[in-house]
Design an enzyme around this catalytic site. Structure first.
Site, mmCIF file in Angstrom:
data_model
loop_
_atom_site.group_PDB
_atom_site.id
_atom_site.type_symbol
_atom_site.label_atom_id
_atom_site.label_comp_id
_atom_site.label_asym_id
_atom_site.label_seq_id
_atom_site.Cartn_x
_atom_site.Cartn_y
_atom_site.Cartn_z
ATOM 1 N N GLN A 144 0.831 -1.205 0.000
ATOM 2 C CA GLN A 144 0.000 0.000 0.000
ATOM 3 C C GLN A 144 0.864 1.252 0.000
ATOM 4 O O GLN A 144 0.597 2.204 -0.737
ATOM 5 C CB GLN A 144 -0.934 0.004 1.220
ATOM 6 C CG GLN A 144 -2.120 -0.936 1.119
ATOM 7 C CD GLN A 144 -3.161 -0.495 0.104
ATOM 8 O OE1 GLN A 144 -3.178 0.652 -0.348
ATOM 9 N NE2 GLN A 144 -4.037 -1.414 -0.270
ATOM 10 N N ARG A 178 12.671 4.174 9.350
ATOM 11 C CA ARG A 178 13.527 4.106 10.530
ATOM 12 C C ARG A 178 14.995 4.188 10.109
ATOM 13 O O ARG A 178 15.373 3.711 9.036
ATOM 14 C CB ARG A 178 13.261 2.824 11.302
ATOM 15 C CG ARG A 178 11.909 2.800 12.022
ATOM 16 C CD ARG A 178 11.665 1.489 12.728
ATOM 17 N NE ARG A 178 11.621 0.381 11.776
ATOM 18 C CZ ARG A 178 11.648 -0.892 12.124
ATOM 19 N NH1 ARG A 178 11.759 -1.235 13.394
ATOM 20 N NH2 ARG A 178 11.592 -1.841 11.211
ATOM 21 N N ARG A 187 17.318 -1.729 3.615
ATOM 22 C CA ARG A 187 16.313 -2.782 3.601
ATOM 23 C C ARG A 187 15.365 -2.616 2.414
ATOM 24 O O ARG A 187 15.434 -1.641 1.665
ATOM 25 C CB ARG A 187 15.536 -2.781 4.922
ATOM 26 C CG ARG A 187 16.399 -3.158 6.124
ATOM 27 C CD ARG A 187 15.585 -3.136 7.402
ATOM 28 N NE ARG A 187 16.420 -3.363 8.576
ATOM 29 C CZ ARG A 187 16.000 -3.221 9.823
ATOM 30 N NH1 ARG A 187 14.744 -2.864 10.067
ATOM 31 N NH2 ARG A 187 16.829 -3.443 10.839
ATOM 32 N N SER A 246 12.295 -1.756 2.100
ATOM 33 C CA SER A 246 11.513 -0.519 2.039
ATOM 34 C C SER A 246 12.348 0.623 1.477
ATOM 35 O O SER A 246 11.868 1.412 0.647
ATOM 36 C CB SER A 246 10.987 -0.154 3.433
ATOM 37 O OG SER A 246 12.062 -0.060 4.360
ATOM 38 N N HIS A 306 -6.291 1.995 7.399
ATOM 39 C CA HIS A 306 -7.085 1.055 8.195
ATOM 40 C C HIS A 306 -7.129 1.619 9.600
ATOM 41 O O HIS A 306 -6.100 2.056 10.126
ATOM 42 C CB HIS A 306 -6.452 -0.337 8.189
ATOM 43 C CG HIS A 306 -7.222 -1.378 8.950
ATOM 44 N ND1 HIS A 306 -8.590 -1.492 8.876
ATOM 45 C CD2 HIS A 306 -6.817 -2.345 9.811
ATOM 46 C CE1 HIS A 306 -8.992 -2.500 9.647
ATOM 47 N NE2 HIS A 306 -7.936 -3.024 10.231
ATOM 48 N N GLY A 359 -2.568 -3.337 -2.577
ATOM 49 C CA GLY A 359 -1.809 -2.218 -3.119
ATOM 50 C C GLY A 359 -1.456 -2.350 -4.586
ATOM 51 O O GLY A 359 -1.461 -1.363 -5.333
ATOM 52 N N SER A 401 -2.962 -8.921 5.399
ATOM 53 C CA SER A 401 -2.282 -8.430 6.597
ATOM 54 C C SER A 401 -2.213 -9.519 7.661
ATOM 55 O O SER A 401 -2.962 -10.504 7.625
ATOM 56 C CB SER A 401 -3.043 -7.220 7.160
ATOM 57 O OG SER A 401 -4.305 -7.636 7.666
#
Length: 492
Positions: free
Chosen positions: A48, A68, A76, A78, A132, A158, A414
Site C-alpha cells: 500500500q 527508521r 532494507r 523498504s 485502516h 496495493g 495483513s
C-alpha cells in the site's frame, strides 16, 4: 489506552457503525488540489505504501518516505523500493517535522510504535492519515488535539491500486475523519484529495467512519474473504481425494476454481455466478448454500459479536505481545496440509468445468457472501459497506490462491486478516467436516450434476430468491461504478 469503540455510548456506537454515504463524482471536481503544494510524508513502503505513493506523485503531489534509521542504514527492502522509484527518503527526524500530512501505511501491529514515534515530531496543525483504522478504534490510540486524523482505505491490495490507476481508473475507496480529531474542520477536504490522488474517485468513494471501516473490514476478512476460502479449500480437497480423485486434478480444480467462480461474481454478482450453472446444478447449489447458511450462521454471528465487543482484538493483541505464537503455529500447520503439498496438474481444465465440477464451491461462495453481508447489516453496518467487505473483495483474494495456493493468500493479506482467517477456518473445518461433507451427493464436487429435468416452479422461485437478495440490489448499483475495472485473468 482503551478500545475507542467501547468508550462510546450505545447511540454513538450505532451512529458510527451506520455512517456510510456514496459520494457523487461532482464532489471530487477539485480532485487532489487541496493537497497540492503541501508536503506528504508516507511512513512505510510496503504494497500500500509504495503504490499509493506512486499514484499520489503521478497526481501532482509532493511525496517523500520516512523510514527508521536502521532501515536506511541497512538498505532494507523498504528503502530500496522507495529509492529505486525516485522518491526522497529520510529518517523520521528529517522529514516528519516538514510534513503537512503524515500517512501511516505500516502493518497494524506497528502502528502504536510508529504513531508514538512520529507524533512528537509533527508540526502544529498537521494531519495524520491511515488506510485502516485498527489503531484508532481497537487500540484506542490518543492523537494530539491539534492534529487532524483521516482515513483513505482502498478496497483492494496495493498492487491493484496501482494497476487500476495506470489504466486511468481506480479502486473503490472508503474515506473517513476521526470525530475526535478534526480541529480545523478540514479533515474531509484532506481525505477527498488523498482519495482522488490515488484514483479512488473514479471507481466510487464511500464516506464512512473509522468504526464502520474497522468492524466491517475485520468481519469480511475473517469470514468470507479469507476464512471461508481456506476452510473450503481444505475440506473440498480432502473430500475429492477421499473419493478417489487424482490429487493433482483436485488441487487444480480448487486452486483455480475460486478465481474462476468469483470472476463471474465480480461481473454480475451472485446472480451471474449461479447462472453459470446448469438448471439442475443451480437448484442443487442453492439447496447446499441454504444448508450451509443454517449450519454456519452461529459461527458468523460469533465472529461479528467478538469484533464488535473487542474480544477479537484483545486476543490478537495478546498474541502480538507473545511473539505471535498462535499466528505462527497456525501458519505452519496450514503449510503442512495435504492441499498445500499436493502435486501440480499438467492438464487443462476448461472454464465451464470449474463450475460444472465445483457446485459445492459455488454454494460455499454464495452462502459465505450472503451470511457475511446479512450478519454485518444486522449489526448496524450499512449495506454499501457490507457489500464492499464481502462480495467486492472476494475475487481479489481468490486470485492470490490461484497464484500460490493458501500460502500466497496468507502472505498477501495483513497479519490481522491472517490471524482472523485461522480463527474462523479452524472452527469452520470441524463444524462442516463430518455431517455436512459426508452428506454430499454425486455431482456436488468433482463431477457434473447428472440429469436435466427441473421443476419450473422451483426454478422460478430459486431464481427470484437469488435476484432479490439485498446484496444483489445494492451490488447492481455499486458495480455500475466499476464497469471499467479490468478482468482478472482466469487460468486454464
Amino acid at each position: 489506552m482503551a478500545n475507542y469503540f467501547n468508550t462510546l455510548n450505545l447511540r454513538q456506537q450505532l451512529d458510527q457503525l451506520g455512517k456510510c454515504r456514496f459520494m457523487g463524482r461532482d464532489e471530487f471536481a477539485d480532485e487532489a488540489s487541496y493537497l497540492k503544494g503541501k508536503k506528504v510524508v508516507i511512513v512505510g513502503c510496503g504494497a500500500q505504501g509504495l503504490n499509493q505513493g506512486l499514484n499520489m506523485r503521478d497526481s501532482g503531489l509532493d511525496i517523500a518516505y520516512a523510514l527508521r534509521a536502521e532501515a536506511i542504514a541497512e538498505k532494507r527492502a523498504s528503502w530500496r523500493k522507495a529509492t529505486e522509484n525516485g522518491f526522497t527518503v529520510g529518517t523520521y527526524e528529517d522529514l516528519i517535522p516538514q510534513a503537512d500530512l503524515v500517512v501511516n501505511l505500516t502493518p497494524d501491529k506497528q502502528h502504536s510504535a510508529v504513531v508514538q514515534a512520529v507524533q512528537p515530531l509533527m508540526k502544529q496543525g498537521a494531519a495524520l492519515g491511515y488506510s485502516h483504522g485498527f489503531n484508532i478504534v481497537e487500540v484506542g490510540e490518543q492523537i494530539r488535539k491539534d492534529i487532524t486524523v483521516v482515513m483513505v482505505a482502498p478496497k483492494c491490495p496495493g498492487t491493484e491500486v496501482r494497476e487500476e490507476y495506470k489504466r486511468g481508473f481506480g479502486v473503490p475507496t472508503l474515506i473517513a475523519v476521526h470525530p475526535e480529531n478534526d480541529p480545523k474542520g478540514e479533515g474531509m477536504a484532506i481525505a477527498k484529495a488523498w482519495a482522488a490522488a490515488t484514483g479512488g474517485h473514479r471507481a466510487g468513494v464511500l464516506q464512512s467512519s473509522f468504526v464502520a471501516e474497522v468492524k466491517s473490514d475485520l468481519m469480511g476478512e475473517q469470514t468470507i474473504l479469507c476464512g471461508m476460502l481456506q476452510a473450503g479449500s481444505l475440506l473440498s480437497f480432502d473430500k475429492l481425494v477421499a473419493e478417489g480423485t487424482d490429487p493433482a486434478y483436485a488441487e487444480k480444480l480448487i486452486q483455480f476454481g475460486w478465481e474462476t467462480i468469483t470472476e463471474a461474481l465480480k461481473q454480475g454478482g451472485i446472480t451471474l455466478m449461479m447462472d453459470r450453472l446448469s438448471n439442475p446444478a443451480k437448484l442443487r447449489a442453492y439447496a447446499l448454500s441454504e444448508q450451509l447458511k443454517g449450519i454456519m450462521a452461529p459461527l458468523f454471528q460469533k465472529h461479528m459479536d467478538d469484533i464488535i465487543s473487542g474480544e477479537f482484538s484483545s486476543g490478537m493483541m495478546a498474541d502480538w505481545a507473545n511473539d505471535d505464537v498462535k499466528l505462527l503455529t497456525w501458519r505452519e500447520e496450514t503449510g503442512k496440509t495435504a492441499f498445500e503439498n499436493a502435486p501440480q496438474f499438467d492438464g487443462k481444465i476448461a472454464e465451464q468445468e470449474y463450475f460444472d465440477n465445483g457446485v459445492l464451491m459455488v454454494a460455499m461462495v454464495k452462502a459465505g457472501v450472503e451470511l457475511a453481508f446479512e450478519t454485518m447489516v444486522s449489526s448496524g453496518i450499512i449495506e454499501e459497506s457490507a457489500y464492499y467487505e464481502s462480495l467486492h473483495e472476494l475475487p481479489l483474494i481468490a486470485n492470490t490462491i490461484a497464484r500460490k495456493r493458501l500460502y500466497e493468500m496468507n502472505v498477501v493479506i495483513s497479519d490481522t486478516a491472517e490471524y482472523g482467517n485461522y480463527l474462523f477456518a479452524n472452527a469452520a473445518v470441524p463444524l462442516l467436516k463430518d455431517a455436512f461433507m459426508a452428506s454430499l451427493q454425486p455431482g456436488d464436487l468433482g463431477k457434473a450434476v447428472a440429469g436435466t429435468e427441473v421443476d419450473n416452479a422451483q426454478l422460478r422461485d430459486v431464481n427470484e430468491a437469488i435476484r432479490n437478495h439485498p446484496i444483489e440490489t445494492v451490488g447492481q448499483t455499486l458495480r455500475g461504478y466499476m464497469k471499467d475495472m479490468k478482468r482478472i485473468a482466469v487460468a486454464g
